[in-house]
Every structure is written in C-alpha cells, then in structure tokens.
Design a protein around this motif. Structure first.
Motif, PDB file in Angstrom:
ATOM      1  N   ALA A 193       0.817  -1.228   0.000  1.00  0.00           N
ATOM      2  CA  ALA A 193       0.000   0.000   0.000  1.00  0.00           C
ATOM      3  C   ALA A 193       0.843   1.267   0.000  1.00  0.00           C
ATOM      4  O   ALA A 193       0.288   2.374  -0.069  1.00  0.00           O
ATOM      5  CB  ALA A 193      -0.908   0.002   1.232  1.00  0.00           C
ATOM      6  N   VAL A 194       2.183   1.129   0.088  1.00  0.00           N
ATOM      7  CA  VAL A 194       3.066   2.302   0.136  1.00  0.00           C
ATOM      8  C   VAL A 194       2.868   3.138  -1.119  1.00  0.00           C
ATOM      9  O   VAL A 194       2.933   2.635  -2.240  1.00  0.00           O
ATOM     10  CB  VAL A 194       4.546   1.879   0.269  1.00  0.00           C
ATOM     11  CG1 VAL A 194       5.466   3.076   0.036  1.00  0.00           C
ATOM     12  CG2 VAL A 194       4.803   1.293   1.646  1.00  0.00           C
ATOM     13  N   GLY A 195       2.627   4.413  -0.904  1.00  0.00           N
ATOM     14  CA  GLY A 195       2.472   5.341  -2.020  1.00  0.00           C
ATOM     15  C   GLY A 195       1.113   5.314  -2.652  1.00  0.00           C
ATOM     16  O   GLY A 195       0.849   6.062  -3.595  1.00  0.00           O
ATOM     17  N   GLN A 196       0.211   4.433  -2.173  1.00  0.00           N
ATOM     18  CA  GLN A 196      -1.115   4.324  -2.794  1.00  0.00           C
ATOM     19  C   GLN A 196      -2.214   4.784  -1.833  1.00  0.00           C
ATOM     20  O   GLN A 196      -2.838   5.816  -2.032  1.00  0.00           O
ATOM     21  CB  GLN A 196      -1.377   2.876  -3.239  1.00  0.00           C
ATOM     22  CG  GLN A 196      -0.381   2.396  -4.280  1.00  0.00           C
ATOM     23  CD  GLN A 196      -0.597   0.936  -4.635  1.00  0.00           C
ATOM     24  OE1 GLN A 196      -1.661   0.377  -4.394  1.00  0.00           O
ATOM     25  NE2 GLN A 196       0.425   0.313  -5.209  1.00  0.00           N
ATOM     26  N   ASN A 197      -2.411   4.011  -0.775  1.00  0.00           N
ATOM     27  CA  ASN A 197      -3.548   4.284   0.103  1.00  0.00           C
ATOM     28  C   ASN A 197      -3.066   4.454   1.539  1.00  0.00           C
ATOM     29  O   ASN A 197      -2.723   3.470   2.204  1.00  0.00           O
ATOM     30  CB  ASN A 197      -4.550   3.130  -0.002  1.00  0.00           C
ATOM     31  CG  ASN A 197      -5.857   3.458   0.708  1.00  0.00           C
ATOM     32  OD1 ASN A 197      -5.892   4.327   1.585  1.00  0.00           O
ATOM     33  ND2 ASN A 197      -6.914   2.763   0.320  1.00  0.00           N
ATOM     34  N   MET A 198      -3.040   5.691   2.029  1.00  0.00           N
ATOM     35  CA  MET A 198      -2.552   5.962   3.383  1.00  0.00           C
ATOM     36  C   MET A 198      -3.456   5.323   4.433  1.00  0.00           C
ATOM     37  O   MET A 198      -2.990   4.876   5.484  1.00  0.00           O
ATOM     38  CB  MET A 198      -2.469   7.479   3.597  1.00  0.00           C
ATOM     39  CG  MET A 198      -1.767   7.898   4.878  1.00  0.00           C
ATOM     40  SD  MET A 198      -0.001   7.527   4.861  1.00  0.00           S
ATOM     41  CE  MET A 198       0.588   8.797   3.749  1.00  0.00           C
ATOM     42  N   GLU A 199      -4.784   5.265   4.177  1.00  0.00           N
ATOM     43  CA  GLU A 199      -5.729   4.703   5.151  1.00  0.00           C
ATOM     44  C   GLU A 199      -5.539   3.204   5.329  1.00  0.00           C
ATOM     45  O   GLU A 199      -5.880   2.651   6.369  1.00  0.00           O
ATOM     46  CB  GLU A 199      -7.163   5.001   4.710  1.00  0.00           C
ATOM     47  CG  GLU A 199      -7.515   6.484   4.811  1.00  0.00           C
ATOM     48  CD  GLU A 199      -8.953   6.766   4.364  1.00  0.00           C
ATOM     49  OE1 GLU A 199      -9.668   5.794   4.072  1.00  0.00           O
ATOM     50  OE2 GLU A 199      -9.327   7.949   4.329  1.00  0.00           O
ATOM     51  N   VAL A 200      -5.017   2.542   4.349  1.00  0.00           N
ATOM     52  CA  VAL A 200      -4.713   1.101   4.452  1.00  0.00           C
ATOM     53  C   VAL A 200      -3.296   0.914   4.997  1.00  0.00           C
ATOM     54  O   VAL A 200      -3.052   0.054   5.844  1.00  0.00           O
ATOM     55  CB  VAL A 200      -4.839   0.416   3.072  1.00  0.00           C
ATOM     56  CG1 VAL A 200      -4.377  -1.039   3.153  1.00  0.00           C
ATOM     57  CG2 VAL A 200      -6.274   0.516   2.577  1.00  0.00           C
ATOM     58  N   MET A 201      -2.396   1.747   4.529  1.00  0.00           N
ATOM     59  CA  MET A 201      -0.975   1.585   4.861  1.00  0.00           C
ATOM     60  C   MET A 201      -0.699   1.755   6.365  1.00  0.00           C
ATOM     61  O   MET A 201      -0.029   0.927   6.969  1.00  0.00           O
ATOM     62  CB  MET A 201      -0.167   2.614   4.051  1.00  0.00           C
ATOM     63  CG  MET A 201       1.334   2.550   4.264  1.00  0.00           C
ATOM     64  SD  MET A 201       2.168   3.790   3.265  1.00  0.00           S
ATOM     65  CE  MET A 201       1.654   5.299   4.089  1.00  0.00           C
TER      66      MET A 201
END
Length: 969
Positions: A193-201
């Motif tokens: 999730a790095v660089g994509q979705n902060m809420e998941v990461m």
C-alpha cells in the motif's frame, strides 16, 4: 454493591470535574467503594459502554487497574471474591472493539495485570480467545487483540520461576509460527500500500509493529536455543531487510508526523530485536555478527546513511557495534589455549576479518571528524543554558540513549580493542591539528576540539605515545591564554584534556602551572562552561596519587574563593552539587589547612540548605561538605552548632520523609560534630531523641548509630546517662535478643564504654542486661569474637562492682532454676576455657584480670575449677610480659598512652578516648602483680588444708607457677 451502576457512573462523572469542591467528595466516595462487593463488576459495565463519555470510561479503567494491584490476589486483605472475578474476566474478553486508543491501551494493561496472576490456571481461556480473535477480518478487533496480546505476553515473559518459564516456552511453540506469518503478511500489506492508500498503509504498519513487539518477547523468553528454530532464524533474517525498507519509507514520508513517528519506532524496535538477541543468546547470534556489522557501518560510517539516519537509530547501531566488540563470549581466552570454545573462535575470526585496518581507520575518522563535532544546536544550548549544556555532556548511562555519549563510549571501546591499529590514525590527526587555529576559523576550532576530545578519552591507551608534559608546556598552556570568544571551545576542551591526563602522565613539577591556569579560567570574566570545566580539572589534579598538599597550599585561598563565587552563580541544583563536590573534596584533602578560608562557605550553606528543600541530592552534597568542613575546622566547628544541629535533626528524624535520602550522611555529620566538640550543651544532647527510634529499627546504619552513642558517652556521661541511660539499655536489651554476631559485638562495645567511663554508675545502669549476659557466658557457645565481648563486660563488672556481679549470678540462677553456686562454677569454667581465644591482647588481659580477681575470692564454686582458672590467667601473664623482664608491656608508666593511628586526627573525641584508656586497669595494673595479690588474698581467707590441696592440683597443671607468683607478690 449498594447504590448500583447509576450512582457509580454519576460519581465517576463528578470525579472528572475540574472543581476541587466537587472532585474531592467524589474521590473519597470511590475510595470507600474500593472494597465493596460488586464495585469492580460495575466499573467493567461502565467502561464497556461506548456511549458514555470517554474521560469517564478512562477514569473507570484507571480505578479498576489500581484495584487489581491491591485486591485481585487471593491473599490480599478484602480481596475480590472468586465469583466476581469470574464475571469480570468474562466481561473483559468482550472488550476487543474499544474505539478509543487511550482507553484501549489502559484496558490492555489491565488485562495483562490480571493475566500475570491468573493465567493460565485461573484464566485458561484468555490466550485461546485472544489467539482466535487475532485471526479476525475486522481490522479494529485484530489491532485491539494484538495490543492486548502484546501486554499479556510482556507480563508473562517477566515471570521468572522455572514452571512459569516452561509454560511460556510451550506458549511460544504454539504461537510463534502463526504470529510470524501474521507479521510478514501485515508487513507485505503495508509495503503493497506504500504510495497508494494511506488509510490502508498506516493501520497495517501499526499492526505489523504490534506483532513484532510480541515476537520480540517470544524470541527472547520462549526459546532455549533460538538458533535451533527455523522460525526464529527467519525472523532475524527478515529484520535486516525490514530496516532498510523502513528507513527509506521514513525518508519518503517525513512530512507526515504520525507516519514518521511510527516508522521511527518500528526501525528502533527492529534494532532492539538484534540487541536483545545478542545480549541473551550470543552464540545463537553468531551467523548474524557479520550482517549486523555490515548494516550498521554501511549506514553510520558511509555516505549511504546521509539523509536516512535519525538519532535514535544511530545510537542503536553504535550500541550494537559496541555490544559485538565487548561481548565476552566473542573473546578467546588468552591464558588456557586448549580450552577455547570453537564458537568463540569463530566469532573472533568474523570480528577480526571485518575490523581490518582500513575499516577501523574509516570508523575512527568518521567518529572524530563527524560525530564528535559540536553541532550548532549544542552551541546554542551553550549560550542559552550553559549549566544545561554541562549536564548534557555528563556520562552515566546516557550512552544508551544519547548520541554524543554513545559515540564516545564506542570510540573508547574500539581504541581499547584495536589500539595498535588506531593509535597511528589518531596521532596523525593530532599532528594535523597541532598548530594554533585562527579564532575566526569556526570549523577548524570544532575539528581541534573533536581531536582533543579523542586524545582525552583514549588517555590511558596513549600513555607511551604522547609526551604530555612537553605538549602541555609547549602548546596547551598557550592555548589557554587565547581569550577570543570563539576560542572558549578550545579553552574548555584543553582544560578538560589536562584533567583527563593528570592521573595518567603529568609531572608534579607542572602542577603549579596548572593551578595558576585554573585560577585564570575560574575568574568571573571567563565563560561559565570553561569555569566549570576548570573546577572539575582541579578536582582530578587533587584526587591523584602524586598530589602534594604543600605545593597546593599557596593557591588554596584564591582557588577556594573562586570556586565559592562559581557556586553562588550557579542556578541549577546539579551544577551546585558539582561545584560543592569539588569544594568538599578539596576540604577533605587539605584537612585543617582549610580553617582560615572556610568562613564564607560556612555562612553561605545555611541559605543553600533552605533553598534546596525539594532537592534531596543537593542536601546530601551539603551534608558531605559539612562533614569535611567540621573535620577540618576541628573544635572551631562549635561556632556552627546552631546550623549543624538543625540539619542533623532534620536528616535523622524518621518522621521526616527526607530522612530516607539524608540519613546516612546526616549520621556521619552528627558523629563528626560530636567528635570535634569540646563543650557539650543541652541542644546537642537533646538531638539524641532522634537516635532511639533509629536504634529500634536496627538498620544498616547500626554501626554509625552506636558510634554516635559512644561519642555521647565520652562527651557528657553524667547528663547522657541521666537523661537517656535507662531507655538506651532497654533498647539494647531488646536488640540483643534478635541480632547477628556483628551487631551483638557493636552493642556490647557501647555497653563496655559505659562501664569504662563511669564504672559505678555504669554498672548500676546496665543491670537489666546482665541476666541475659550471664546466661550467654554460662552457655559458652558463641563465636570467639562475640564471646570476647561478653567476657569483657563480665570482667569489668567483677573488677568494678562485685555486688552487682553477685546479683546478676543470683538472678540468672533464679531464672534457670539453678543454684547460684552452679551458675558461678559454670561461668568460671567457661571463662577459663575461652580465655585463650579472646582477642586482641588488651581484651585478653582484661578478661585475665577479672578471672584473677575471682580466683582470689575464695568462693567455693570458684575453688572447684581454680587450677584451670589460674593456669588460664598464667598463660595471659606470659603473653603480656616483656621479654627478658617481668614488666607488663601493656602498663603505661607516666606519659600519654600511644598516639592515634597515623590517619587519625587528634580530635576532641580521640583525646577523650585516650584519657579513658589512661585510667583503664589494662594500662594501669600489672597482671603478674595483680595475680600475686589475689593469691595472697586467697591465702588470707582460706584454711591451710584447702590451700595445700589447691597447690597440689595446680602443680599438676603448671609446676613452677606458684614459685613465680610468690616472687611477684
């Protein structure tokens, strides 16, 4: 409980009020309910209800947590019932969806506290329930379960009994593989999730972090030999890759404070796994020595780390290198070649291959030229808070957490291990920075400061490589004279450097030059940090084997005055303690030489004592200083009594909270004050009110307490015995019933001094002790050291107060339902047998005098064992008689009795003690003559037939004794 849930809820709401008038009654009511049945079940209901205000629920959890500490164990007074505990445990397991992080953390800690007591026996379903819940697809449940599991595992890992450790190892075997897989999956989810979705990461990163915390505890406490577990090895192998990934990730998200913080914590946790493994299982760590060294040096000592490093990670890396360097299991034995462990040899080989000369030179250069440099923030602190700057650079345990001390301890460790490789590197850096630096060249000044720092740290290793005397006279002393403001950095470092070398290699003839330099650097115009450094160097120079007090005395008045000014200018307690320690040490070293110069400090200390009411460590420093000052002032210290008595009273009063910190130093000051007092007075005598509670405690300070008691006995016996004598003897009587040998000897020495100082009054005073004393002597089964003291007390009683001795024998006989004659015969028999074991010589003679007196008494019980008794006394006569003479070597004929020990000042106490010794029978009576007199006395009071019988019996023991005794008489 009475009142129910609504009443408890309303009271908790009131207890969160900011109004003291509302808050106090609510807290008192909650306190009353702590022992009410059902109270804690009600709290569980309240904090489990998410609709209730957060601060109320949070307070409910805190009250419950405190209750667990007090009332959860079965053995606790007013413990929570088993039925209620069962309901509570069930309720707590339904709290895995807590939405508020702060409450969730407190709940986890609460569950862990209960688990430490109840798991697994009373709460067998806790771990299976958590283990099942952690598999949940609900991210909140999984996070809260991991949080609970982390705190529970942390508590269980802290249990140290063998059965608990076996249970934990079984738990590890069941959980480790699953948790390892969970950690890997959460980490991979986070990386995906790095660089994509902060809420998941971020949640994935948090769960991965919690899983690693649990794995760390299981790894260290759940395996006997981690290297035999593939899962453990897999975890450790993964750590190295994760560190590299997380450092890059942190750099990419520096702008997000939350992500940056948790990623930093994660990286530090990864390094903690390595450090814990190395510390607890050094041989299991063998295969990770090289990767650890490669990783740490790659980031810390090469350009690759630029921009990626942060302070806590750097500290962890440096500590890891140092731990590998110093690990005892990695150092081959240099004595017994045949017993080298192959694992130790392998570790040593790995280290040797890695730390080649080029690597070591690079590390040395980077440490000195980069990490040792004072930073801009350091210099800002120097300007804005000089006292804080001085405290920050102090050592202690700070190397574990702070960068500068950490780099310095690593440098010292490296230099010690690889001295031959690093000495040429450092010497080249010294040569390159030998020339004076332009005060405007800030970078050059900082580089020189760093090099000088290295030379100071490695002083002991460089003993043969640096001619410090020549360096001092040709260069260093001149650098101290450069007064430019920027050059304060060098002045401070140079004077510190000299302090490091004073105990290593610094000629005595250069000491006056150093003292003069310190005087200049202590002046009020100088920078505060430089002045404080000069003060510490002075202490190092004084605390040296080659220190010459006479050489120092001409400089003492000026130096002492300047130190006093520095003390007054300091604001922080730590700084005041530091300067006071220097002055105290100086006073101790120069002794009576301080007398003309102590007045200003003596006037200043009462004010400092008042200011330090909340700083017990500073008060300890004041007490220590006063001890040395009173010792130096001797009887002149009586002028300080008003102040001294007040602070002694505060420091030694068990009703004062501060006595916990001040007691030992306060007792030392009390004793020193008494020893240097010539004229007793009422306020000094009344101080003894503090002593009786201390004696009843029989603490580790018993020796000091009894020395103070003896000092009073010598100082003012009449007033002391009148006011405190009976209570003191009552206290002694109680103490002797339950005391080890060393304590008994100390108490009996105090009792004996009472007899020595006032034989008649003292004998009457100690009467309550005597039956138990006689009983011990009659039994005769004590250690020789203890028996010597008991016999000494009885011997003085025989010599000083025969009627009290007789009373004590009769009383002992009545207590044991025996006849007085039987008890007396038993005492004399034991006395005769044990006399040869009594020591030292003076005490043996004293006991011989007492036994000789009994031998001349003519009492029938004594006559039954008379030959053995006289023989025992005769042996002592031979021991104390001079060679080629009949004189008693312990008798003092005119003049003073011996001088004190070479290290002992002739204080008032010593003079009083000598005066008492002058009058002691041991030093006034010849044992040979006394025995002859007692034989004559016996002859006059006993019929001729008995005398002949005794003589015949004695002849069997010692054929020529009667003739010698007759000549002596």
């Amino acid at each position: 409980m009475s009142g129910g849930k609504e009443l408890v809820l309303e009271t908790l709401r009131l207890a969160t009020s900011q109004d003291a008038e509302v808050l106090r009654p609510a807290e008192e009511r909650l306190q009353e309910w702590e022992t009410e049945p059902g109270f804690y079940s009600t709290l569980v209901e309240i904090f489990s209800e998410h609709s209730i205000e957060v601060n109320v629920r949070w307070l409910g959890v805190l009250y419950f947590k405190n209750g667990v500490d007090r009332y959860w164990r079965k053995t606790a007074p007013k413990a929570i019932s088993e039925e209620e505990k069962a309901r509570i445990r069930c309720g707590l397991l339904h709290n895995l969806r807590e939405p508020v992080p702060q409450v969730a953390t407190q709940l986890a800690v609460l569950i862990a506290k209960i688990a430490r007591v109840d798991c697994p026996r009373e709460w067998p379903d806790l771990l299976p329930a958590l283990f099942e819940a952690v598999k949940s697809d609900d991210q909140l449940v999984q996070h809260r379960t991991l949080l609970n599991l982390h705190h529970v595992i942390k508590q269980l890992a802290s249990k140290r009994l063998a059965a608990d450790r076996r249970t934990f190892q079984e738990l590890t075997s069941q959980m480790f593989t699953f948790l390892l897989e969970l950690w890997r999956s959460q980490t991979e989810a986070f990386l995906a999730a790095v660089g994509q979705n902060m809420e998941v990461m971020v949640p994935c990163l948090e769960r991965s972090h919690l899983a690693l915390k649990i794995l760390r505890k299981l790894l260290i406490h759940g395996f006997k030999k981690p290297h035999e577990s593939q899962d453990a090895i897999t975890l450790l192998e993964s750590v190295f890759d994760r560190i590299k990934i997380l450092l890059t990730f942190r750099k990419q998200h520096e702008s997000n404070d939350h992500v940056k913080t948790i990623s930093e914590k994660y990286v530090v946790l990864l390094t903690k796994v390595l450090l814990d493994m190395l510390e607890n299982f050094p041989f299991s760590y063998l295969q990770f020595i090289k990767p650890s060294l490669e990783l740490t040096t790659y980031y810390v000592f090469t350009p690759a780390g630029d921009g990626l490093l942060f302070e806590r990670f750097t500290v962890q890396c440096l500590n890891l290198i140092k731990a590998i360097l110093l690990c005892p299991e990695y150092k081959p034995c240099k004595v017994v070649e045949d017993t080298k462990d192959p694992q130790t040899l392998e570790a040593f080989r790995i280290k040797s291959q890695f730390f080649d000369n080029s690597v070591l030179a690079g590390m040395c250069h980077k440490l000195i030229s980069h990490y040792f440099l004072l930073t801009q923030s350091d210099l800002e602190v120097w300007d804005s808070d000089p006292e804080g700057f001085c405290m920050d650079v102090e050592g202690g345990e700070s190397w574990k957490y702070s960068l500068r001390p950490c780099t310095e301890t690593l440098f010292v460790s490296l230099f010690h291990e690889y001295r031959n490789a690093l000495t040429p590197v450092l010497m080249e850096m010294v040569r390159s920075s030998h020339s004076p630096v332009d005060p405007r060249d800030y970078h050059g000044i900082l580089q020189k400061d760093a090099v000088y720092n290295a030379v100071g740290l490695a002083a002991f290793e460089l003993f043969d490589d640096i001619d410090f005397d020549q360096w001092f006279t040709s260069s260093l002393i001149n650098e101290l004279k450069v007064k430019d403001s920027n050059y304060r950095i060098i002045r401070r470092r140079v004077i510190w450097l000299i302090g490091q070398w004073t105990s290593v290699k610094f000629s005595p003839e250069h000491r006056p030059t150093l003292y003069e330099a310190c005087i200049h650097l202590l002046s009020t115009e100088e920078d505060f940090v430089v002045r404080l450094s000069a003060a510490m160097t002075l202490m190092h120079s004084v605390d040296d084997f080659e220190f010459d007090p006479q050489q120092f005395m001409p400089y003492l008045p000026t130096i002492f005055g300047l130190l006093f000014n520095l003390l007054k200018e300091a604001h922080e307690c730590d700084t005041k303690m530091q300067v006071l320690h220097v002055m105290s040490f100086m006073i101790e070293v120069v002794g009576v030489g301080i007398q003309p110069h102590a007045a200003p400090l003596a006037q200043y200390l009462p004010g400092l004592w008042k200011e330090s009411v909340d700083h017990n460590m500073l008060r300890c420093a004041i007490l220590t200083t006063l001890v040395h000052m009173v010792t130096g002032l001797m009887r002149e210290s009586e002028g300080l009594h008003d102040f001294l008595i007040n602070i002694i009273r505060i420091s030694t009063d068990v009703r004062e909270d501060c006595h916990v910190y001040l007691l030992e130093d306060g007792l030392m000051l009390w004793l020193t004050t008494l020893e240097n007092t010539a004229h007793p007075h009422e306020s000094l005598l009344q101080l003894f009110d503090n002593m009786l509670p201390l004696l009843e405690l029989s603490t580790e300070n018993l020796r000091l307490c009894l020395q103070i008691t003896t000092a009073y006995t010598l100082l003012c016996p009449q007033q002391f015995f009148t006011k405190y004598g009976s209570r003191l003897i009552e206290c002694f009587n109680s103490m002797l019933k339950d005391m080890k040998s060393e304590g008994i000897v100390l108490v009996l020495r105090s009792v004996e001094m009472m007899l020595r100082v006032q034989p008649v009054e003292g004998s009457t005073l100690i009467q309550p002790l005597l039956p138990s004393v006689m009983k011990v002597v009659a039994e005769g089964d004590q250690y020789p050291m203890v028996m010597s003291m008991y016999l000494s007390v009885v011997a003085r009683l025989v010599l000083y107060a025969e009627h009290i001795f007789t009373w004590a024998v009769n009383q002992t006989a009545a207590d044991q339902s025996k006849t007085p004659d039987a008890v007396l015969e038993q005492i004399v028999n034991v006395w005769s047998e044990k006399l040869s074991l009594v020591s030292p010589e003076e005490r043996r003679k004293l006991c011989g005098l007492g036994l000789a007196y009994l031998c001349g008494s003519g009492w029938s019980p004594v006559l039954k064992v008379w030959p053995a008794a006289v023989t025992a006394v005769a042996e002592v006569v031979f021991d104390v008689t001079m060679e080629d003479s009949t004189d008693d070597k312990l008798v003092v004929n005119g003049g003073r009795l011996g001088s004190p020990e070479v290290y002992e000042l002739e204080t008032e106490h010593v003079l009083r003690r000598q005066a008492v010794a002058q009058e002691d029978p041991v030093h006034t009576t010849s044992l040979r003559v006394f025995l002859g007199q007692q034989m004559k006395r016996l002859q006059q009071s006993t019929d001729a037939t008995t005398i002949m019988t005794l003589a015949q019996d004695l002849e069997d023991n010692c054929k020529n004794l009667l003739e010698e005794v007759t000549v002596a008489s």
